[in-house]
Scaffold this active site. Structure first.
Site, PDB file in Angstrom:
ATOM      1  N   GLU A   1       0.711  -1.166   0.033  1.00 20.65           N
ATOM      2  CA  GLU A   1      -0.151   0.030  -0.067  1.00 20.65           C
ATOM      3  C   GLU A   1       0.975   1.087   0.230  1.00 20.65           C
ATOM      4  O   GLU A   1       0.681   2.437  -0.633  1.00 20.65           O
ATOM      5  CB  GLU A   1      -0.850  -0.033   1.237  1.00 20.65           C
ATOM      6  CG  GLU A   1      -2.216   0.947   1.008  1.00 20.65           C
ATOM      7  CD  GLU A   1      -3.357   0.657   2.233  1.00 20.65           C
ATOM      8  OE1 GLU A   1      -3.724  -0.656   2.031  1.00 20.65           O
ATOM      9  OE2 GLU A   1      -3.545   1.422   3.028  1.00 20.65           O
TER      10      GLU A   1
ATOM     11  N   GLU B   1       1.813   1.871  -3.679  1.00 11.57           N
ATOM     12  CA  GLU B   1       0.872   2.332  -4.147  1.00 11.57           C
ATOM     13  C   GLU B   1       0.781   3.542  -4.067  1.00 11.57           C
ATOM     14  O   GLU B   1       0.509   4.473  -4.967  1.00 11.57           O
ATOM     15  CB  GLU B   1      -0.394   1.464  -3.731  1.00 11.57           C
ATOM     16  CG  GLU B   1      -1.494   1.708  -4.840  1.00 11.57           C
ATOM     17  CD  GLU B   1      -2.949   1.108  -4.494  1.00 11.57           C
ATOM     18  OE1 GLU B   1      -2.982   0.246  -3.444  1.00 11.57           O
ATOM     19  OE2 GLU B   1      -3.984   1.401  -4.878  1.00 11.57           O
TER      20      GLU B   1
ATOM     21  N   CYS C   1      -8.399  -2.089   4.053  1.00  8.62           N
ATOM     22  CA  CYS C   1      -8.372  -3.436   4.992  1.00  8.62           C
ATOM     23  C   CYS C   1      -9.756  -3.939   5.645  1.00  8.62           C
ATOM     24  O   CYS C   1      -9.854  -4.897   6.135  1.00  8.62           O
ATOM     25  CB  CYS C   1      -7.456  -3.032   6.239  1.00  8.62           C
ATOM     26  SG  CYS C   1      -5.998  -2.299   5.867  1.00  8.62           S
TER      27      CYS C   1
ATOM     28  N   SER D   1      -7.434   1.756  -2.006  1.00  8.83           N
ATOM     29  CA  SER D   1      -6.337   0.945  -2.326  1.00  8.83           C
ATOM     30  C   SER D   1      -6.753  -0.281  -3.249  1.00  8.83           C
ATOM     31  O   SER D   1      -7.585  -0.804  -2.614  1.00  8.83           O
ATOM     32  CB  SER D   1      -5.472   1.037  -1.123  1.00  8.83           C
ATOM     33  OG  SER D   1      -4.565  -0.284  -1.523  1.00  8.83           O
TER      34      SER D   1
ATOM     35  N   LYS E   1     -15.619 -10.079   8.191  1.00  5.07           N
ATOM     36  CA  LYS E   1     -14.596 -10.837   7.671  1.00  5.07           C
ATOM     37  C   LYS E   1     -15.233 -12.296   7.071  1.00  5.07           C
ATOM     38  O   LYS E   1     -14.561 -12.525   6.085  1.00  5.07           O
ATOM     39  CB  LYS E   1     -13.568 -11.191   8.641  1.00  5.07           C
ATOM     40  CG  LYS E   1     -12.563  -9.956   9.020  1.00  5.07           C
ATOM     41  CD  LYS E   1     -11.577  -9.714   7.906  1.00  5.07           C
ATOM     42  CE  LYS E   1     -10.728  -8.459   8.224  1.00  5.07           C
ATOM     43  NZ  LYS E   1      -9.993  -7.925   6.830  1.00  5.07           N
TER      44      LYS E   1
ATOM     45  N   GLU F   1     -16.298 -10.948   3.651  1.00  5.83           N
ATOM     46  CA  GLU F   1     -15.067 -11.049   2.932  1.00  5.83           C
ATOM     47  C   GLU F   1     -14.475 -12.297   2.430  1.00  5.83           C
ATOM     48  O   GLU F   1     -14.213 -12.377   1.152  1.00  5.83           O
ATOM     49  CB  GLU F   1     -14.274 -10.119   3.546  1.00  5.83           C
ATOM     50  CG  GLU F   1     -12.915  -9.668   2.734  1.00  5.83           C
ATOM     51  CD  GLU F   1     -11.709  -9.127   3.550  1.00  5.83           C
ATOM     52  OE1 GLU F   1     -11.252  -9.644   4.734  1.00  5.83           O
ATOM     53  OE2 GLU F   1     -11.124  -8.201   3.295  1.00  5.83           O
TER      54      GLU F   1
ATOM     55  N   GLU G   1     -14.258 -13.014  -5.610  1.00 10.31           N
ATOM     56  CA  GLU G   1     -13.065 -12.881  -6.352  1.00 10.31           C
ATOM     57  C   GLU G   1     -11.972 -13.169  -5.343  1.00 10.31           C
ATOM     58  O   GLU G   1     -10.769 -13.167  -5.862  1.00 10.31           O
ATOM     59  CB  GLU G   1     -12.725 -11.390  -6.597  1.00 10.31           C
ATOM     60  CG  GLU G   1     -12.896 -10.709  -5.426  1.00 10.31           C
ATOM     61  CD  GLU G   1     -14.236  -9.941  -4.869  1.00 10.31           C
ATOM     62  OE1 GLU G   1     -15.102 -10.486  -5.466  1.00 10.31           O
ATOM     63  OE2 GLU G   1     -14.205  -8.977  -4.121  1.00 10.31           O
TER      64      GLU G   1
ATOM     65  N   CYS H   1     -10.498  -2.139  14.496  1.00 11.90           N
ATOM     66  CA  CYS H   1     -10.573  -3.608  14.994  1.00 11.90           C
ATOM     67  C   CYS H   1     -10.875  -3.871  16.458  1.00 11.90           C
ATOM     68  O   CYS H   1     -11.464  -4.787  16.654  1.00 11.90           O
ATOM     69  CB  CYS H   1      -9.591  -4.337  14.075  1.00 11.90           C
ATOM     70  SG  CYS H   1      -9.518  -3.778  12.563  1.00 11.90           S
TER      71      CYS H   1
END
Lengths: 581, 545, 157
Positions: free
Chosen positions: A280, A283, A300, A320, A359, A362, A367, A504
């Protein structure tokens, strides 16, 4: 501060003028039972359990909402109070399934505790339980409206804190329920699966989808090589599940406990957090150099990703392209690690211990199969891990401290602080500064981006090049920043957004209760853990350096692109429409 | 304005319209034209004239003769005899008490109005509600002028305070006191809200005032605005009240045209205007904080108090909420003074009250009488007693949240304090008379069904309690109740009264509580499987044991 | 203003919302107007309102389901509202409801198969002087008996 004198159950106390009776009673050492009340949320005054007698008042008053006045005389345990309190709890129970033994909140339920505290042993009123079905439409959460006591805490966090608004009171009177619009399931509306509702639910009306059974099955399967990764926030919160006080750092015990559960390798998401910083960070530098879409926003937090996909799809280019540390870990576990360890990736089973319900969503995104397999197979929240440890009879506090396995368990303090709001930003700045300037940072602590304030800003001088950054947590706060970007008024280069308040450590899968005070204690623990690490900058992580040397080549290289980066999906704000078409 | 020698008022209240007042009016106009009297006689539609049970009703002025139970074909006789020849058509004249054959000739003289004293309904049925000129000709907007030009806001508040006027919406809170909380608060915006969300079963007084005399409410709101420093008024009106809404809109538009609403009223620099907002079907929105929530576009769920609306109401601004009937008292109080008002009614509760007489009573409809009149005077006097030769069982005063009073209370004066002492309430003025053919359990069950439907669902005692009470009374009615049913009902009612969030939940059990006091034996018999009145199914043999 | 004479041309939902300056405070008025335009509040209508007012659709739905005059499901051509308040109850509202259920073959809250009638219960209609009462559309009928109910229904056939 102006003080007033109040007499509660014969005890005189001096309290600040606008205190509630509840606060005054606590000051007098008297605990008034409450149910819908939650110290971090608006006063609701709906359950009517905290009623007390105020002399001179015709009706009883709710202690949570009623301000004291000078000379007020309060009785918290008169016969009228006791009857009203009991009858109100009995009424709630008359409309409750009462299947406590099979309930996920058994022995951790505020209603059950209250009924016990009030000594309710007999259910006298005719029963009428709503026959609503469980809603299992989302991968992360289960709604059980039959258990709902309509305290509306979930509504407040969903609307006011998160700005998502997936749940709201529907219908009127006895028919009132808390539900998504249109009588559809949660999976059919723009719910981001953050699970903040499950953190505040006093009963078992909304909770995480359970992955413990599939993990037990994998652990029992001799053909499976089961690896586990622990998110940064778990080391400062699992202790609470196991009876310790909030704010303890229990990294070593966590590792030991997981070994005792039978995981073949105990790895750390902090490793892939360090990796995320490298990818990141580069990036960001590339975007700065090439004049690409600015500001860049972190990616994230899966609840945050789902939020922007539903509500601000036009801003997706700001994200990102880095996968979250959980998914980077999964992709590498089934490629790099499989290769290194000589194990068929088909037999590797990746379990994540996450502070997060989203999560679970996710890891099921279509993908997320860049390794050729689902990158992550199961996600356990802190609460589910607690259940497994208790079932296994593990005495957590008595465990020795053990070390993570190499190589995917090696990390730095920069990875640890991912667990708190501002941590990704701070970790990124530690690395970007040194990469750009070639100099060593005089102090690693970017305190301006730490803490529970809603939106934090900082400016960093990268040797003449100024970078302005912002950090926010809680989607309600995020929305303010997004509206600025939309209006072209955001002059930041880099923004960290975490879905849950506090980051988190305050995730929807964390131990209950998760209060503001407890969030702060976990944050403090995170920074203590960081300070105690021998290495505190991601680019100094030797395992990450080896990973680039042996496998990835260079940051943002071809292999990184294939395994560690992703793209996003524009989602409907009203998803059920897509089904109609 | 052209001169008419006679006016015929045709009651256009809903009950009369249901009974064919429209056709009667059409026939009347046809007959007048046929007789060539259209230049001499004016036909006016008015709000309710009172004796709804005997509609359609018309009154011929200047004589003030009321005709009732009219059919279109009878119009020719009225025109031919009364309007042309000046002879009263005796057989069509309204008779208050059917047993007495004496025809009543004049509205003022007839028995129906014997004990009536009209303040609130002063113009209802007497003026054309669509004509601001008629309102003004009858002293309308004089009070506003007086307040604005000769009184300070403090004096207006003081006058209302001195008058002893108490809120007519139900709770009976002193109106002047309410105003005095809001008046001294410094705020960039304050609001006056007229609560016209009349939902109490059996109550339609506010509708009739709005239909019959909309300007009185507009004038009163402007006075209230002046008194407390508010320049915006909102009428929150029940969505079903189409005619009231239309008339109020027309009236406000006319008042605006004449400069009685808007900027610089009477050249005094005082600005006031109002908007009309409608409810969408929720009884609880009669509760003032629920009403405010509804006005803010939310579910009509009552707020926790404090803060009270007078301090932080609509959009957090100081807000005075007054009921329609309360407001209708304001202009006369300003014009005639507090002393005059105190001279009517009782010492603690001056003024009049509009009652709606309902249920098993001969004369159903609306009356306005001085506070302190007894139940007996209302039921057996103006009410004409109980029809079909049945006996009196109970009266519920104050609407569905009132208490059930047996015959021992017939001589109880009807005012806030006496009724509250008896466990009932003056409430909205609904007076439901129930004869001895009814079963108390069945009646209470219907009350609870109502509250279960209308509870907002926010707080535990009301949401769950109304449902449990309904179930307990259903069980009693079916002969399935447990031995502890009465004890449970008692505890539940106490808990609802003491711990509900708003007045709805607190007062919903009043009917049950009083019934347990005065009709416990009848209720207990249901536990044993017997319905003395023979209404509940158990007594017809479904309970075989 | 929610009440309009029938001669006024129907406005579009967008116009209605614009007249209220996209103010969430006017949600109730907008919902009533929207229902006037579309007959009931469909998911699409509520979503449009939510977007224009910039509030969650769950709040729009929560408000719509709170008020009995607002409908989130399609209704029959004629909505029959039977008053169930105590004054009507003691004058025999039960018989009226039973008659309607029998003749129409539906329970309260349901719509007849031919989509002609929706049967609903309502709180007081404020016409207690002529109890028991019901409303069909905007028309009030009082002093009902089972026989009269049957006759009235025939006029809608």
């Amino acid at each position: 501060m102006e003080m007033v004198k109040v007499t509660i159950d014969g005890r005189e106390v001096q309290v600040p003028k606008n205190s509630t009776i509840l606060a005054a009673a606590r000051a007098a050492g008297i605990e008034v039972p409450t149910l819908c009340y939650n110290e971090d949320l608006d006063v609701k005054g709906m359950c009517r359990v905290c009623v007390v007698e105020v002399e001179g008042s015709r009706t009883l008053q709710t202690a949570c909402s009623q301000p004291v006045s000078d000379g007020m005389v309060v009785h918290t345990n008169s016969p009228r109070v006791r009857q009203a309190r009991r009858v109100n709890v009995e009424l709630l129970l008359s409309n409750h399934p009462q299947d406590c033994l099979g309930c996920v909140r058994n022995q951790r339920c505020e209603l059950q505790t209250l009924a016990d505290q009030l000594g309710i042993r007999e259910l006298r009123f005719p029963r009428q339980v709503k026959s609503e079905q469980k809603d299992i439409s989302t991968p992360a959460l289960v709604r059980d409206p039959s258990k709902c006591i309509l305290c509306r805490r979930c509504v407040e966090v969903c609307h006011q804190v998160q700005g998502v608004g997936a749940l709201y009171p529907v219908n009127r009177g006895f028919d009132t329920t808390i539900a998504p619009a249109g009588g559809v399931d949660l999976g059919d509306v723009a719910c981001v699966q953050c699970g903040q509702c499950s953190l505040v639910c006093p009963v078992g009306a909304i909770y995480e989808q359970d992955h413990t059974e599939r993990v037990w099955a994998a652990l029992a399967n001799p053909d499976k090589h089961v690896v586990v990764q622990t998110a940064p926030a778990i080391r400062v919160s699992i202790g609470e599940e196991m009876g310790l006080e909030p704010g303890e750092v229990t990294t070593g015990q966590l590792v030991a406990a997981l070994r005792r559960l039978g995981f073949d390798r105990v790895f750390d998401t902090d490793f892939s957090a360090d990796l995320t910083i490298i990818e990141e960070g580069h990036e960001l530098l590339k975007r700065l150099e090439n004049g690409e879409t600015m500001p860049m926003i972190t990616s994230c937090s899966p609840g945050w990703i789902k939020y922007i996909e539903h509500f601000y799809p036009d801003l997706l280019p700001h994200l990102s392209t880095c996968k979250s540390p959980q998914q980077m870990f999964g992709a590498l576990a089934k490629t790099y690690y499989a290769e290194k360890a000589g194990i068929d990736p088909a037999n590797i089973y990746v379990v994540s211990i996450m502070p997060c319900t989203a999560k679970k969503f996710e890891c099921g995104r279509p993908e997320m199969i860049d390794s050729g397999y689902p990158d992550v197979d199961a996600v356990l929240t802190t609460r589910e891990l607690g259940r497994m440890l208790r079932e296994n009879g593990i005495k957590f506090s008595e465990l020795p401290e053990e070390e993570y396995d190499a190589p995917l368990g090696i990390s730095t303090g920069a990875g640890v602080i991912f667990g708190a709001t501002g941590g990704v930003m701070e970790a990124a700045l530690r690395t970007v500064y040194e990469v750009v300037t070639g100099e060593t940072l005089p102090s690693l602590d970017f305190t301006a981006v730490r803490g529970l304030e809603g939106i934090k800003e900082a400016e960093v001088d990268l040797k003449g090049k100024k970078v302005k950054v912002a950090v926010t947590h809680g989607l309600g706060n995020a929305r303010k920043l997004l509206d600025l970007i939309k209006a072209g008024k955001a002059d930041y280069q880099f923004i960290e957004i975490m879905c849950c308040p506090g980051g988190c450590i305050g995730g929807g899968g964390q131990p209950i209760p998760t209060t503001k005070e407890i969030r702060q204690k976990r944050i403090d623990a995170i920074y203590r853990a960081d300070a105690g690490m021998p290495l505190r900058k991601s680019h100094e992580n030797p395992a990450v350096q080896t990973l680039y040397k042996e496998f990835l080549g260079e940051p943002l290289g071809e292999k990184s692109h294939e395994l560690l980066h992703t793209q996003y999906t524009k989602r409907e704000k009203y998803p059920e429409k897509a089904a109609d078409m | 304005m052209s001169y008419f020698r006679a006016h015929v008022l045709v009651c256009a209240g809903t009950p009369c319209m249901l009974k064919g007042a429209g056709a009667v009016k059409d026939a009347l106009c046809r007959e007048i034209e046929r007789a060539g009297l259209q230049e001499e006689v004016r036909v006016v539609e008015t709000g309710c004239l009172g004796p709804c049970d005997d509609g359609p009703v018309i009154v011929v002025y200047p004589e003030g003769v009321m005709y009732s139970k009219l059919k279109p074909e009878e119009m020719s006789r009225i025109v031919q005899q009364h309007l042309l020849k000046g002879r009263v058509v005796e057989d069509l004249v309204y008779r208050a008490e059917k047993e007495k054959a004496k025809p009543v000739v004049s509205l003022e003289e007839q028995g129906y109005l014997d004990r009536q004293y009209r303040i609130v309904l002063r113009n209802c049925g007497r003026i054309d509600p669509d004509s601001i000129e008629e309102y003004i000709a009858n002293g309308g907007y004089e009070a506003l002028g007086k307040a604005l030009t000769t009184m300070t806001p403090e004096q207006v508040v003081a006058t209302v305070k001195d008058s002893g006027l108490r809120g007519r919406g139900g709770a009976g809170f002193p109106t002047g006191l309410k105003w005095s909380f809001t008046a001294p608060i410094a705020a960039d915006q304050k609001y006056i809200i007229c609560n016209a969300d009349e939902g109490e079963p059996g109550t339609f007084k506010d509708r009739l005032i709005l239909e019959g005399d909309p300007h009185s409410i507009i004038e009163a709101m402007a006075i209230a605005g002046y008194a407390v420093g508010a320049d915006q008024g909102i009428v929150y009106i029940r969505g079903e009240y189409h005619l009231s809404i239309e008339r109020l809109q027309r009236a406000a538009a006319r008042a605006r045209e004449l400069g009685l609403l808007g900027k610089d009223i009477f050249g005094t620099g005082f600005n006031f205007d109002l908007q009309i907002r409608t409810g969408a079907g929720a009884y609880v929105c009669g509760e003032e904080t629920a009403l405010i929530e509804s006005l803010e576009g939310k579910r009509g769920e009552p707020r926790l108090k404090p803060p009270y609306p007078g301090v932080a109401g609509l959009w957090g601004k100081p807000t005075v909420v007054n009921n329609v009937e309360t407001l209708a008292n304001i202009p006369p109080i300003i014009l005639k003074g507090a002393e005059w008002f105190r001279g009517i009614g009782t010492e603690k509760t001056p003024g009049t009250k509009v009652f709606t007489m309902l249920g098993d009573i001969t004369n159903q409809g609306l009356i306005e009488v001085p506070m302190g009149i007894t139940l007996r005077e209302v039921i057996y006097g103006v009410g004409g007693g109980i029809p079909n030769g049945r006996g009196f069982k109970l009266a519920q005063t104050g609407g569905t949240s009132g208490g059930c009073l047996p015959k021992e209370f017939l001589d109880l004066p009807m005012d806030y304090d006496s009724l509250a002492e008896a466990g009932s309430a003056l409430g909205s003025g609904a007076l439901l008379v129930i004869d001895d053919s009814h079963c108390i359990v069945d009646v209470l069950r219907s009350f609870m069904k109502f509250f279960q439907h209308e509870s907002c669902g926010q707080c535990t005692p009301c949401r769950e309690g109304t449902a449990r009470l309904y179930q307990l009374f259903s069980d009693l009615a079916a002969g399935k109740a447990g031995q502890d049913a009465v004890q449970l009902i008692k505890e539940l009612c106490q808990t609802m009264q003491l711990s509900s969030l708003c007045g709805l939940g607190q007062s919903a059990p009043n009917g049950v509580v009083t019934a347990l006091q005065y009709f416990e034996e009848e209720i207990q018999k249901h536990v044993a499987g017997e319905c003395p009145a023979g209404v509940c199914r158990i007594s017809m043999g479904s309970r075989a044991v | 203003m929610p009440v309009k004479s029938s001669t006024e041309p129907k406005k579009s939902l967008r116009q209605v919302i614009a007249e209220h300056n996209s103010d969430p405070g006017a949600l109730l008025d907008i919902l009533r107007d929207a229902q006037e335009i579309h007959g009931y509040l469909s998911a699409a209508v509520m979503e449009e309102i939510a977007d224009e007012l910039d509030i969650p659709v769950s709040r729009v739905y929560g408000v719509a389901t709170f008020y009995t005059l607002l409908a989130t499901k399609p209704k029959g051509e004629h909505i029959i509202r039977v008053c169930e308040s105590p004054p009507c109850h003691i004058r025999g509202a039960v018989n009226i409801l039973e008659t309607l259920k029998e003749v129409l073959g539906v329970n309260p809250g349901e719509t007849t198969e031919d989509k002609k009638f929706t049967l609903e219960l309502t709180s007081c209609l404020g016409v207690c002087g002529v109890a028991p009462a019901m409303m069909i559309g905007d028309q009030v009928y009082g002093n009902l008996t089972p026989e009269r109910v049957k006759e009235i229904l025939k006029t809608y056939a």
